[in-house]
Scaffold this motif. Structure first.
Motif, PDB file in Angstrom:
ATOM      1  N   LYS A 110      35.236  36.597  86.575  1.00 48.50           N
ATOM      2  CA  LYS A 110      36.089  35.458  86.920  1.00 48.50           C
ATOM      3  C   LYS A 110      36.240  34.529  85.725  1.00 48.50           C
ATOM      4  N   GLU A 135      38.840  24.181  87.685  1.00 51.13           N
ATOM      5  CA  GLU A 135      40.160  24.336  88.302  1.00 51.13           C
ATOM      6  C   GLU A 135      40.389  23.343  89.443  1.00 51.13           C
ATOM      7  N   GLU A 136      39.307  22.785  89.972  1.00 49.56           N
ATOM      8  CA  GLU A 136      39.426  21.728  90.974  1.00 49.56           C
ATOM      9  C   GLU A 136      39.666  20.362  90.331  1.00 49.56           C
ATOM     10  N   SER A 170      39.711  33.445  83.687  1.00 50.84           N
ATOM     11  CA  SER A 170      40.054  32.058  83.391  1.00 50.84           C
ATOM     12  C   SER A 170      40.286  31.855  81.897  1.00 50.84           C
ATOM     13  N   HIS A 188      40.448  26.150  78.772  1.00 53.47           N
ATOM     14  CA  HIS A 188      39.205  26.936  78.769  1.00 53.47           C
ATOM     15  C   HIS A 188      39.092  27.497  77.360  1.00 53.47           C
ATOM     16  N   VAL A 240      34.043  27.677  86.503  1.00 52.05           N
ATOM     17  CA  VAL A 240      35.507  27.788  86.485  1.00 52.05           C
ATOM     18  C   VAL A 240      36.102  27.108  87.717  1.00 52.05           C
ATOM     19  N   ASP A 241      35.492  27.318  88.885  1.00 49.87           N
ATOM     20  CA  ASP A 241      35.983  26.679  90.105  1.00 49.87           C
ATOM     21  C   ASP A 241      35.974  25.161  89.968  1.00 49.87           C
ATOM     22  N   ARG A 298      43.749  32.845  80.849  1.00 49.18           N
ATOM     23  CA  ARG A 298      44.963  32.151  81.299  1.00 49.18           C
ATOM     24  C   ARG A 298      44.922  30.631  81.204  1.00 49.18           C
ATOM     25  N   ASN A 299      43.741  30.024  81.082  1.00 44.73           N
ATOM     26  CA  ASN A 299      43.668  28.563  81.052  1.00 44.73           C
ATOM     27  C   ASN A 299      43.557  28.057  79.615  1.00 44.73           C
TER      28      ASN A 299
END
Length: 513
Positions: free
Chosen positions: A335, A319-320, A339, A346, A315-316, A342-343
């Motif tokens: 986590k 999101e980067e 994600s 995803h 996920v990190d 809300r994403n």
């Protein structure tokens, strides 16, 4: 008879049927049929919401010999399988086949149901803990059938695995049967493994601890597939989703392996814009992701997607901006659940979309690189992740075989020794994934490339990586700890290992006591 890997198989197995031997990873494609589904229609006045699991079982006309299914998104925190099976036992029902996408230590109560004849058969993609031990000891009346994640979806859709009643652990559900996994006290994220069950089972029961007003949004499994809903106090402990490590290893040996694996990926030429990637949740696998992340940042590479069971670390990366999207069949930690909630990019995927070889295109077919683990690897690059060094079932393919077959580069990362036992052996105890789909084995002592990948061998000649043959890796390990003693088995088959296409790649026999 023998299959193409030289594994000796009977023509017929009691409780399983006629054996179709594995004949190659891609030999069983072509035109395939799907199972016809019969639906009991409802009127506008029919009520789906029931008062108890027992009432649901009665409405579904549970009887001896049926097959009931469960999904494992709550992993070692799941309460639903035990609740349902206890009620079935209380009703005096016998000879039940349990089709659970995976079985964990929390499902230990199944052992008693096996002993008393309530449960006589098991289908699973992965098994660990007391149930796996009971199966290995021959306590189950019929051999357990071990699928891959994609293979289970294929079996359900083709009618090879016929489900009478599917029980969906629903973190959120409304009174008409719309389900999602992103809200509620037991939120677990994607419900990808439950989707084939919901679509093809004769009856579907949603069991929820978060009943909401109609309509429940977002909808992942819709009302059109759900017969009944039961509200209970709790469907499970979401903390149990995190089974085992989902943190990057700090072990220097593990980090060395991971760094070399990332260098193999870089040298392969696949690490470029549009790169797609999947890794497991183990410490070394996540460390590979860390090094790949650093390379992508340093080179300004934007990947297309990461897939599989999604962790917070992936996920990190998403999101980067290192990946455009995520394909998620199950969330490995909280986590990832957040994600997924809300994403928009995803995305959830069903087990069929993930890895079914008999559809018009699984996500695994679009993978550039897959990072895999291993319990054993042999000189033909066959991998075992089903049985341990003692011959006892301790896992199963899950997505191992599916992703190895689909990806352009399948890399096994492992320490050369585990528990003073060499990982590289002459012949693996149990074949889970065929060597023809494994490209590279990375250990702290050296890297072996499958001889069929001469293209990759040529590319790696231009690096400083310690490239050697699989035979040399085996020799190094044996010089350190010697040759392990062979496990002795009796003739009783306790499990049938199916490849993703439904052919039999191996069998597991009872260990001699």
């Amino acid at each position: 008879m023998e299959n193409i890997l030289g594994r000796v198989l009977p023509d017929y197995i009691e409780g399983y049927g006629e054996v179709k031997p594995f004949s190659g990873a891609f030999s069983n494609l072509g035109v395939k049929g799907k199972s016809q589904v019969f639906v009991k229609c409802v009127s506008p006045t029919d009520v789906k919401l029931l008062n108890s699991i027992r009432e649901a079982l009665e409405k579904c006309e549970i009887k001896d010999g049926m097959t009931v299914s469960f999904h494992h998104h709550l992993r070692n925190g799941d309460y639903v399988l035990n609740m349902v099976m206890d009620e079935i036992a209380n009703m005096g029902i016998k000879d039940i086949k349990v089709a659970a996408s995976s079985i964990f230590p929390v499902h230990a109560p199944l052992v008693e149901h096996i002993k008393n004849g309530v449960v006589t058969g098991i289908y699973a993609n992965y098994m660990s803990g007391p149930v796996a031990e009971a199966v290995s000891k021959g306590l189950l009346k019929y051999p357990a059938i071990m699928h891959t994640h994609g293979g289970r979806a294929r079996a359900i859709e083709s009618g090879d695995l016929k489900i009478d009643i599917a029980f969906i652990a629903a973190p959120t559900c409304d009174e008409y049967g719309n389900i999602n996994g992103v809200y509620g006290p037991s939120a677990c994220g994607s419900l990808g493994y439950a989707i084939p069950d919901a679509m093809y089972a004769k009856r579907v029961v949603a069991i929820t601890d978060n009943l909401v007003s109609y309509p429940a949004c977002p909808i992942e499994i819709s009302q059109e597939y759900v017969d009944f809903i039961v509200k209970v106090d709790s469907i499970g402990d979401p903390k149990g989703i995190v089974s085992g490590t989902t943190k990057i290893t700090k072990d220097p040996v593990g980090l060395k392996i991971a760094k070399m694996a990332a260098q193999v990926i870089e040298a392969s030429g696949l690490l470029k814009d549009g790169f797609s990637f999947q890794t497991g949740a183990g410490g070394i696998s996540l460390a590979v992701a860390k090094y790949v992340r650093d390379l992508m940042k340093n080179k300004g590479i934007k990947g297309s997607f990461a897939a599989g069971g999604i962790t917070g670390y992936i996920v990190d990366m998403f999101e980067e901006g290192l990946f455009e999207a995520l394909f998620d069949v199950q969330c490995f930690d909280l986590k990832a659940v957040e994600s997924y909630r809300r994403n928009v990019a995803h995305q959830g995927m069903s087990a069929s979309l993930y890895g079914n070889p008999h559809n018009k295109g699984a996500v695994v077919n679009r993978l550039d690189v897959m990072i895999l683990g291993a319990t054993e690897i042999d000189l033909d690059f066959n991998v075992n992740v089903t049985t341990g060094s003692d011959g006892i079932i301790m896992g199963g393919s899950g997505g191992h075989s599916d992703t190895a077959a689909g990806s352009k580069l399948a890399i096994v990362v492992t320490k050369l020794l585990k528990g003073r036992l060499p990982i590289v052996v002459d012949k693996v105890t149990t074949v889970t994934t065929p060597g023809e789909t494994i490209d590279v084995v990375v250990t702290e002592r050296g890297i072996a490339v499958n001889p069929k990948r001469q293209d990759l061998i040529e590319k790696l000649k231009n690096t400083n990586l310690p490239i050697m043959t699989i035979e040399e890796l085996k020799s190094i390990a044996e010089k350190m700890v010697g040759v392990p003693e062979k496990i002795e088995f009796d003739d009783k088959i306790v499990a049938v290992v199916e490849y993703r296409d439904g052919t039999v790649i191996d069998v597991v026999k009872k260990v001699k006591e």
